[in-house]
Design a protein around this motif. Structure first.
Motif, PDB file in Angstrom:
ATOM      1  N   GLN A  83      -9.388  42.991   7.450  1.00 55.08           N
ATOM      2  CA  GLN A  83      -8.324  44.009   7.948  1.00 55.08           C
ATOM      3  C   GLN A  83      -7.748  44.753   6.593  1.00 55.08           C
ATOM      4  N   SER A  84      -7.187  43.962   5.655  1.00 57.06           N
ATOM      5  CA  SER A  84      -6.459  44.485   4.720  1.00 57.06           C
ATOM      6  C   SER A  84      -7.413  45.535   3.467  1.00 57.06           C
ATOM      7  N   HIS A  85      -8.627  45.311   3.960  1.00 53.01           N
ATOM      8  CA  HIS A  85      -9.689  46.005   3.025  1.00 53.01           C
ATOM      9  C   HIS A  85      -9.818  47.423   3.513  1.00 53.01           C
ATOM     10  N   VAL A  86      -9.139  47.699   4.800  1.00 50.79           N
ATOM     11  CA  VAL A  86      -9.350  48.929   5.454  1.00 50.79           C
ATOM     12  C   VAL A  86      -7.995  49.577   5.501  1.00 50.79           C
ATOM     13  N   SER A  87      -7.572  50.336   4.379  1.00 48.24           N
ATOM     14  CA  SER A  87      -6.225  50.708   4.548  1.00 48.24           C
ATOM     15  C   SER A  87      -5.871  51.490   5.762  1.00 48.24           C
ATOM     16  N   ALA A  88      -6.714  51.874   6.601  1.00 45.04           N
ATOM     17  CA  ALA A  88      -6.379  52.770   7.641  1.00 45.04           C
ATOM     18  C   ALA A  88      -5.371  51.948   8.791  1.00 45.04           C
ATOM     19  N   HIS A  89      -5.581  50.527   8.704  1.00 43.84           N
ATOM     20  CA  HIS A  89      -5.133  49.986   9.702  1.00 43.84           C
ATOM     21  C   HIS A  89      -3.469  49.841   9.486  1.00 43.84           C
ATOM     22  N   ASP A 135      -5.693  48.541  15.127  1.00 41.77           N
ATOM     23  CA  ASP A 135      -6.834  47.805  15.046  1.00 41.77           C
ATOM     24  C   ASP A 135      -7.769  48.490  15.882  1.00 41.77           C
ATOM     25  N   ILE A 136      -7.659  48.441  17.215  1.00 47.60           N
ATOM     26  CA  ILE A 136      -8.492  48.666  18.232  1.00 47.60           C
ATOM     27  C   ILE A 136      -8.472  50.055  18.298  1.00 47.60           C
ATOM     28  N   LEU A 137      -7.375  51.161  18.311  1.00 43.68           N
ATOM     29  CA  LEU A 137      -7.508  52.401  18.466  1.00 43.68           C
ATOM     30  C   LEU A 137      -8.595  53.060  17.331  1.00 43.68           C
ATOM     31  N   LEU A 138      -8.420  52.374  16.276  1.00 43.82           N
ATOM     32  CA  LEU A 138      -9.351  53.119  15.179  1.00 43.82           C
ATOM     33  C   LEU A 138     -10.553  53.376  15.392  1.00 43.82           C
ATOM     34  N   TYR A 139     -11.074  52.100  16.040  1.00 41.58           N
ATOM     35  CA  TYR A 139     -12.476  52.268  16.141  1.00 41.58           C
ATOM     36  C   TYR A 139     -13.019  52.619  17.284  1.00 41.58           C
ATOM     37  N   ALA A 140     -11.940  53.254  18.279  1.00 42.85           N
ATOM     38  CA  ALA A 140     -12.368  53.847  19.601  1.00 42.85           C
ATOM     39  C   ALA A 140     -13.103  52.954  20.425  1.00 42.85           C
ATOM     40  N   ALA A 141     -12.571  51.782  20.446  1.00 42.10           N
ATOM     41  CA  ALA A 141     -13.434  50.659  21.204  1.00 42.10           C
ATOM     42  C   ALA A 141     -13.008  50.607  22.630  1.00 42.10           C
ATOM     43  N   GLU A 142     -14.240  50.484  23.298  1.00 44.46           N
ATOM     44  CA  GLU A 142     -13.878  50.717  24.816  1.00 44.46           C
ATOM     45  C   GLU A 142     -13.441  49.091  25.389  1.00 44.46           C
ATOM     46  N   TYR A 143     -13.985  48.040  24.732  1.00 39.17           N
ATOM     47  CA  TYR A 143     -13.689  46.693  25.051  1.00 39.17           C
ATOM     48  C   TYR A 143     -13.115  45.890  23.922  1.00 39.17           C
ATOM     49  N   VAL A 144     -12.347  44.851  24.430  1.00 39.40           N
ATOM     50  CA  VAL A 144     -11.802  43.992  23.268  1.00 39.40           C
ATOM     51  C   VAL A 144     -11.912  42.653  23.943  1.00 39.40           C
ATOM     52  N   PRO A 145     -12.766  41.922  23.642  1.00 37.41           N
ATOM     53  CA  PRO A 145     -13.008  40.557  23.939  1.00 37.41           C
ATOM     54  C   PRO A 145     -12.085  39.466  23.495  1.00 37.41           C
TER      55      PRO A 145
END
Ligand code: TYM
Length: 328
Positions: A83-89, A135-145
């Motif tokens: 996560q910390s490698h991708v500053s967008a989070h 985290d979830i919204l950045l990737y436009a995730a439809e599902y979160v297992p």
């Protein structure tokens, strides 16, 4: 070819990963890997919402990356990154903090539970769910297992995204939790009414994924059960229910088949068979883990590639969100 739906999930690199994390999350990620376009994150920014030893945290991040791969996450099918490698989070997390009523965060049961255990409650712990939403919204995730304990966080993510879309126009995909019926909430062996927890260090509480096989067998054989004798999926007897849950997830079969399998047997047999399937599952994971951790350089390279791929997707969403609120 139709596009596969996007999935995002993550685990904190804190404490000791256990069979609950595996059965409630990681194992399901692996089983469904072909169905989805997967992003699996090591959420180190979430880990620092409670105090961490810096050197230990750094080691835990690599350990968790190796465990993802050892459990069967394939780099051909999934993007694995920190996560910390991708500053967008952190950046989108801030924007969402500025869009989330504080009352929503105050209501979170995990915040209440975790803050009760802290001497000093840090602001980051309260804002934990908005970072998770990012985290979830950045990737436009439809599902979160996830396991069942994360359900409320995903509901909050949906609320935050809907509020944002309503105020600024369609920006975020509204995600859905993916929670399996079996083993979504594994309980402590020593206390079957409390969730098995990464941060509980009491011997005999958890089944650590990297634990010594002899100690694991001993902990399972000593698991708290009740004074009854029947081996059935009766929720009134949480100790037996928990062991059967673990067994069902690993050995397969319906509840009726499993009850028939154990009919007329005692708790000793149940525990022995649970220990057998658990150890048979953990052995290849541990072997693979040891191979993977022998080369820290290779792991770091894998994580760098993952961050690069994740950044491409995440930065595009971040820019859209920034522009919506009048930044950039
Ligand atoms: P974490 O690190 O506590 O747990 C990782 C995953 O394991 C599941 N889990 C369990 N499942 C069954 N039985 C248990 N006893 C058990 N304990 C834990 C959790 O439900 C989870 O799926 N907030 C998250 C990390 C996170 C995240 C995200 C998850 C941060 N951002 C975005 C999904 C999407 C957490 O603390 O999980």
């Amino acid at each position: 070819m139709t596009k596969r739906p996007r999935v995002f999930s993550g685990i904190q690199p804190s404490g000791t990963l256990h069979i609950g994390n595996y059965l409630g999350a990681l194992h399901n990620w692996v089983i469904d890997q072909d169905k989805y376009d997967n992003f699996f994150c090591i959420v180190d920014l979430h880990a620092i919402t409670v105090p961490q030893d810096p050197a230990q945290l750094r080691a835990k991040v690599r350990e968790l990356a190796a465990l993802y791969l050892a459990c069967g996450i394939s780099l051909e099918k999934s993007t694995v990154f920190v996560q910390s490698h991708v500053s967008a989070h952190a950046e989108l997390g801030w924007v969402l903090n500025c869009q989330t009523p504080i009352g929503w965060l105050n209501r979170m049961t995990q915040f209440k539970d975790k803050s009760a255990k802290q001497e000093t409650v840090l602001a980051g712990l309260m804002n934990y769910p908005t970072l998770m939403a990012a985290d979830i919204l950045l990737y436009a995730a439809e599902y979160v297992p996830v396991g069942e304990d994360q359900k409320q966080h995903i509901e909050l993510t949906r609320d935050v995204a809907e509020r944002f879309n309503h105020l600024y126009g369609e920006t975020f995909v509204i995600p859905k939790p993916l929670i399996r019926e079996v083993a979504a909430r594994i309980m402590g062996l020593d206390e079957p009414t409390a969730k098995m927890s990464k941060s509980t260090t009491a011997l005999g509480h958890a089944i650590p994924l990297l634990g010594d096989p002899k100690a694991t067998r001993k902990a399972i054989m000593r698991a708290v059960t009740d004074s009854g004798a029947e081996i059935t999926f009766d929720r009134e007897r949480p100790g037996v229910h928990n062991l059967l849950n673990i067994y069902q997830k690993l050995a397969g079969g319906t509840q009726a088949e499993i009850e028939a399998h154990f009919a007329g047997q005692g708790y000793g047999t149940l525990k022995r068979e649970v220990a057998d399937v658990v150890l048979a599952t953990l052995e290849p994971i541990q072997t693979r883990y040891n191979e993977l951790t022998a080369d820290a350089g290779e792991l770091d390279a894998i994580l760098a590639r993952g961050a690069e791929r994740a950044s491409e997707v995440a930065n595009a969403t971040l820019l859209r969100a920034y522009q919506r609120v009048g930044l950039r």
